[in-house]
Enzyme design. Sequence first.
Site, PDB file in Angstrom:
ATOM      1  N   CYS A  25       0.819  -1.208   0.000  1.00 15.47           N
ATOM      2  CA  CYS A  25       0.000   0.000   0.000  1.00 15.47           C
ATOM      3  C   CYS A  25       0.854   1.260   0.000  1.00 15.47           C
ATOM      4  CB  CYS A  25      -0.932  -0.004   1.216  1.00 15.47           C
ATOM      5  SG  CYS A  25      -1.947   1.490   1.330  1.00 15.47           S
ATOM      6  N   LYS A  82      -0.030   5.360  -6.150  1.00 15.84           N
ATOM      7  CA  LYS A  82      -1.072   5.426  -7.174  1.00 15.84           C
ATOM      8  C   LYS A  82      -1.921   6.675  -7.000  1.00 15.84           C
ATOM      9  CE  LYS A  82      -4.841   3.813  -6.170  1.00 15.84           C
ATOM     10  NZ  LYS A  82      -5.833   2.880  -5.604  1.00 15.84           N
ATOM     11  N   HIS A 116     -26.297  22.286   1.064  1.00 15.16           N
ATOM     12  CA  HIS A 116     -26.551  22.817  -0.278  1.00 15.16           C
ATOM     13  C   HIS A 116     -25.582  23.950  -0.593  1.00 15.16           C
ATOM     14  CE1 HIS A 116     -28.964  23.666  -3.817  1.00 15.16           C
ATOM     15  NE2 HIS A 116     -28.921  24.951  -3.488  1.00 15.16           N
ATOM     16  N   GLU A 129     -25.862  15.995  -1.098  1.00 14.75           N
ATOM     17  CA  GLU A 129     -27.220  16.179  -0.587  1.00 14.75           C
ATOM     18  C   GLU A 129     -28.236  15.290  -1.301  1.00 14.75           C
ATOM     19  OE1 GLU A 129     -29.166  19.996  -1.476  1.00 14.75           O
ATOM     20  OE2 GLU A 129     -27.495  20.398  -2.854  1.00 14.75           O
TER      21      GLU A 129
END
Length: 507
Positions: free
Chosen positions: A92, A100, A486, A491
């Site tokens: 990893c 990556k 928002h 949302e």
Amino acid sequence: MMRATCIGTPVAPRPLRKWRPKLTCTARASGKANVGATGTDENDYDLITIGAGSGGVRAARMAAAKGARVAICEMPFAAKASDVDGGVGGTCVIRGCVPKKLLVFGSHFREDFDDAKGFGWELEGTPKHNWQTLMNAKRKELDRLNGVYHRLLEGSEVKLLEGRGKIAGPNSVDVDGKLYTTKNILVSTGGRAFVPSIPGSEHGIVSDDALELEELPKKICIIGGGYIGLEFACIFNSFGSEVHLFCRQEYPLRGFDEEIRPFILEQVVEKGVTYHGKAAIEKIEKLEDGRFALHTNEGEEVADKIMFATGRKPNTRNIGLETVGIKTDEKTGAVLVDEYSKTNVDNVWAIGDVTNRLNLTPVALMEGMAFAKTVFDDTPTKPDYDFVPSAVFSQPPLATVGLTEEKAIEKFGDVDVYSSTFKPMKHTLTGRTEKTFMKLIVDAASQKVVGVHMAGADVAEMMQGVGVAVKMGATKQQFDQCVGIHPTSAEEFVTMRTVTREIRAST
């Protein structure tokens, strides 16, 4: 998958107490420990871990925090894995998730420069990318992280034994010819890239090599439609390479939700990747000009590089499993373990990709912590594989938690599906055709949300939070009761009110 920011300055470890196996009533009567530790106090260590990847390091540190005498063995650091090279941090950190993701970040700037024009930015000329600068910066960061892991082990009082570790007996590990004794052995050697046996396969590269290329290929063919293949196809495409992605199936990402697979393929192809579905690879041929010809059932494709992204196999070769009769899976070679990660040999355990259960870095971390609790804290703990979030860092990325629609129907019978496809607000000015897809899968009887799937910008960041709600058993009504933020794409998860389709077992 592990983020680089997870690894910070080592925190001073808690004062260690001398660990001794806790005994049950039965064990007290017999004088034997109830932890599967068959060695004696004369052993060099209470635990030797073979493999210092994310899971192995976590398990070793957690065991040491309980007062155990712990050593961990790992081969010398190298960017590419081999039979003699490895490195503390494992796949990893050194040759997987972290490098990556750095390339994903780097490649996306090309699109960002184009998008900026829609917001009034005037860029003079065409931005140029220096591949070697990126490679050097990436290597410098990996060196830093490797050092961080060394300091984490040192700060936790875990002894690093550099070299190839092999099981030499039920209570002994050989590290490059030197024998150490131990009460418990933990195998955490991870996996290695798998290359299928086809004519000319020696001419191909794997992900280790792709992360260390000295120059960006003008054209690359990638074999394999899993997450590694798709991610690298998007990386190279965004850097400007001509990319051809070959997959045996009609759509990439086998095992993912069947609705999101064609959606993500459409988005990736729209960005420039050439996709070859239902492809059968026949051979690779090296040409006189140094390029390679990939022969398939479709014909021939000539490229600068041919990359295999055809899966990974447990790394069990030459680690001494046969010495003590540890059972492995006949097909994959994975170490077979019970629900507590114990092998068929009482004091030998295994975690992470070498067991081929759920091959994700955070899962290996979870397994390592469960192992430490079970063996060194007298708290038998099973790893929990339900509702594990994951992400594919394609462009656009996708993320998921819970069941696919197909698995939900199989398990519950009656399922409600809510889905939405829309153009993100950002692209109303950029002019891009890229879309976002979001999907909730609900068990009709309990109204619990049992699967969430999304493709679009920043989905991995969103899914981590959604994963908490799904893990806690949130219902669709509770999603609806949450007030949305928002204007965001997120949302949409709490504003989808109309059922897209109802699946009923009786119909």
